[in-house]
Write a protein that holds these residues in place. Structure first.
Motif, PDB file in Angstrom:
ATOM      1  N   MET A 259      -5.328  -4.161   2.731  1.00  0.00           N
ATOM      2  CA  MET A 259      -3.934  -4.386   2.375  1.00  0.00           C
ATOM      3  C   MET A 259      -3.091  -4.101   3.613  1.00  0.00           C
ATOM      4  SD  MET A 259      -1.703  -5.329   0.099  1.00  0.00           S
ATOM      5  CE  MET A 259      -2.392  -5.144  -1.558  1.00  0.00           C
ATOM      6  N   THR A 260      -2.343  -5.110   4.038  1.00  0.00           N
ATOM      7  CA  THR A 260      -1.452  -4.937   5.173  1.00  0.00           C
ATOM      8  C   THR A 260      -0.028  -4.801   4.660  1.00  0.00           C
ATOM      9  OG1 THR A 260      -1.137  -7.324   5.464  1.00  0.00           O
ATOM     10  CG2 THR A 260      -2.946  -6.298   6.686  1.00  0.00           C
ATOM     11  N   THR A 261       0.742  -3.927   5.281  1.00  0.00           N
ATOM     12  CA  THR A 261       2.155  -3.754   4.952  1.00  0.00           C
ATOM     13  C   THR A 261       2.945  -4.060   6.217  1.00  0.00           C
ATOM     14  OG1 THR A 261       1.627  -2.084   3.296  1.00  0.00           O
ATOM     15  CG2 THR A 261       3.892  -2.129   4.112  1.00  0.00           C
ATOM     16  N   PHE A 262       3.958  -4.926   6.076  1.00  0.00           N
ATOM     17  CA  PHE A 262       4.748  -5.381   7.214  1.00  0.00           C
ATOM     18  C   PHE A 262       5.895  -4.416   7.493  1.00  0.00           C
ATOM     19  CE2 PHE A 262       3.753  -9.977   5.650  1.00  0.00           C
ATOM     20  CZ  PHE A 262       2.421  -9.806   5.972  1.00  0.00           C
ATOM     21  N   THR A 263       6.404  -4.440   8.722  1.00  0.00           N
ATOM     22  CA  THR A 263       7.571  -3.630   9.072  1.00  0.00           C
ATOM     23  C   THR A 263       8.821  -4.172   8.386  1.00  0.00           C
ATOM     24  OG1 THR A 263       7.891  -4.921  11.085  1.00  0.00           O
ATOM     25  CG2 THR A 263       6.656  -2.854  11.293  1.00  0.00           C
ATOM     26  N   ALA A 264       8.832  -5.477   8.081  1.00  0.00           N
ATOM     27  CA  ALA A 264       9.943  -6.111   7.350  1.00  0.00           C
ATOM     28  C   ALA A 264       9.367  -7.298   6.590  1.00  0.00           C
ATOM     29  CB  ALA A 264      11.021  -6.584   8.309  1.00  0.00           C
ATOM     30  N   PRO A 265       9.884  -7.628   5.397  1.00  0.00           N
ATOM     31  CA  PRO A 265       9.378  -8.793   4.671  1.00  0.00           C
ATOM     32  C   PRO A 265       9.396 -10.041   5.559  1.00  0.00           C
ATOM     33  CG  PRO A 265      10.833  -7.536   3.270  1.00  0.00           C
ATOM     34  CD  PRO A 265      10.949  -6.943   4.659  1.00  0.00           C
TER      35      PRO A 265
ATOM     36  N   VAL B 139      -7.659   0.235   3.341  1.00  0.00           N
ATOM     37  CA  VAL B 139      -8.723  -0.401   2.566  1.00  0.00           C
ATOM     38  C   VAL B 139      -8.218  -0.554   1.132  1.00  0.00           C
ATOM     39  CG1 VAL B 139     -11.083  -0.189   1.687  1.00  0.00           C
ATOM     40  CG2 VAL B 139     -10.530   0.549   4.023  1.00  0.00           C
ATOM     41  N   TYR B 140      -8.426  -1.730   0.564  1.00  0.00           N
ATOM     42  CA  TYR B 140      -8.006  -2.021  -0.811  1.00  0.00           C
ATOM     43  C   TYR B 140      -9.272  -2.165  -1.640  1.00  0.00           C
ATOM     44  CZ  TYR B 140      -5.745  -4.459  -4.688  1.00  0.00           C
ATOM     45  OH  TYR B 140      -5.279  -4.825  -5.929  1.00  0.00           O
ATOM     46  N   SER B 141      -9.492  -1.216  -2.532  1.00  0.00           N
ATOM     47  CA  SER B 141     -10.697  -1.199  -3.351  1.00  0.00           C
ATOM     48  C   SER B 141     -10.354  -0.666  -4.740  1.00  0.00           C
ATOM     49  CB  SER B 141     -11.766  -0.323  -2.698  1.00  0.00           C
ATOM     50  OG  SER B 141     -12.963  -0.355  -3.446  1.00  0.00           O
ATOM     51  N   PRO B 142      -9.785  -1.535  -5.599  1.00  0.00           N
ATOM     52  CA  PRO B 142      -9.353  -1.058  -6.910  1.00  0.00           C
ATOM     53  C   PRO B 142     -10.499  -0.661  -7.842  1.00  0.00           C
ATOM     54  CG  PRO B 142      -9.117  -3.434  -6.774  1.00  0.00           C
ATOM     55  CD  PRO B 142      -9.519  -2.955  -5.407  1.00  0.00           C
TER      56      PRO B 142
ATOM     57  N   ASN C  44       3.801  -7.334   1.878  1.00  0.00           N
ATOM     58  CA  ASN C  44       2.388  -6.938   1.830  1.00  0.00           C
ATOM     59  C   ASN C  44       1.512  -8.167   1.723  1.00  0.00           C
ATOM     60  OD1 ASN C  44       2.684  -3.861   1.282  1.00  0.00           O
ATOM     61  ND2 ASN C  44       4.054  -4.842  -0.173  1.00  0.00           N
ATOM     62  N   LEU C  45       0.408  -8.156   2.442  1.00  0.00           N
ATOM     63  CA  LEU C  45      -0.549  -9.249   2.360  1.00  0.00           C
ATOM     64  C   LEU C  45      -1.943  -8.643   2.223  1.00  0.00           C
ATOM     65  CD1 LEU C  45      -0.021 -12.325   2.519  1.00  0.00           C
ATOM     66  CD2 LEU C  45      -0.969 -12.246   4.818  1.00  0.00           C
ATOM     67  N   LEU C  46      -2.691  -9.138   1.243  1.00  0.00           N
ATOM     68  CA  LEU C  46      -4.045  -8.659   0.977  1.00  0.00           C
ATOM     69  C   LEU C  46      -5.050  -9.633   1.563  1.00  0.00           C
ATOM     70  CD1 LEU C  46      -6.127  -6.833  -0.462  1.00  0.00           C
ATOM     71  CD2 LEU C  46      -5.701  -8.164  -2.553  1.00  0.00           C
ATOM     72  N   ILE C  47      -5.936  -9.132   2.423  1.00  0.00           N
ATOM     73  CA  ILE C  47      -7.076  -9.899   2.916  1.00  0.00           C
ATOM     74  C   ILE C  47      -8.227  -9.475   2.013  1.00  0.00           C
ATOM     75  CG2 ILE C  47      -8.667 -10.221   4.837  1.00  0.00           C
ATOM     76  CD1 ILE C  47      -4.946  -9.582   5.293  1.00  0.00           C
ATOM     77  N   TRP C  48      -8.576 -10.328   1.034  1.00  0.00           N
ATOM     78  CA  TRP C  48      -9.459  -9.963  -0.085  1.00  0.00           C
ATOM     79  C   TRP C  48     -10.804 -10.653   0.091  1.00  0.00           C
ATOM     80  CZ3 TRP C  48     -10.231  -6.459  -3.454  1.00  0.00           C
ATOM     81  CH2 TRP C  48     -10.747  -6.690  -4.731  1.00  0.00           C
TER      82      TRP C  48
END
Length: 157
Positions: A64-70, A20-23, A127-131
């Motif tokens: 926030m998603t983080t990929f196994t490789a760019p 979860v991305y919640s700044p 990383n890709l943010l679904i905002w």
């Protein structure tokens, strides 16, 4: 041995983590965020319920998603039972950066049960943010959004 072939365009990007991305405040339902990427549309991650629409209490909330490789990405498909949910897809140089340091790649609003957001071409990212910038509204006039399944498509070479 020969190097492994590059993954085909349009195939899903493999994720190493999701959070979860919640700044601007505590994260909404952080223990359930994996439900949004478990390939099971019957399970969902939900934001908290709010009495006011975003950005009254916070500028947005996301995943926030983080990929196994760019990877270069071409589209994001979101299954959601929350019409009116407005989503921005943003490339991020790291998982913990402020929104201002992310790059907007595409936007869309949930109308049916599935939304496909085509993305502008961008360099590969890890990383890709679904905002979520606007929440859906429930039957009790509260604002809440659910994400049932998120798929990130790989771009071509």
């Amino acid at each position: 041995p020969a190097p492994a072939p590059a993954p085909a365009p349009g195939t899903p990007v493999q994720l190493s983590s999701v959070a979860v991305y919640s700044p601007a405040g505590s994260p909404d339902n952080p223990t359930r965020i994996n439900r949004a990427v478990d390939n099971d549309p019957s399970t969902t991650w939900s934001t908290s319920q709010y009495r006011q629409q975003l950005p009254a209490l916070k500028p947005g909330i996301g995943m926030m998603t983080t990929f196994t490789a760019p990877s270069a990405v071409s589209a994001v498909t979101v299954r959601s039972p929350s019409p009116g949910t407005r989503i921005e897809i943003r490339s991020a140089p790291a998982a913990d950066v402020p929104v201002a340091q992310t790059q907007l790649l595409g936007t869309g609003t949930v109308e049916g049960d599935q939304l496909r957001i085509p993305l502008q071409a961008a360099p590969p990212t890890g990383n890709l943010l679904i905002w979520i910038t606007a929440l859906g509204q429930d039957d009790d006039d509260r604002y809440v959004s659910e994400l049932a399944d998120v798929t990130i498509e790989r771009a071509g070479p």
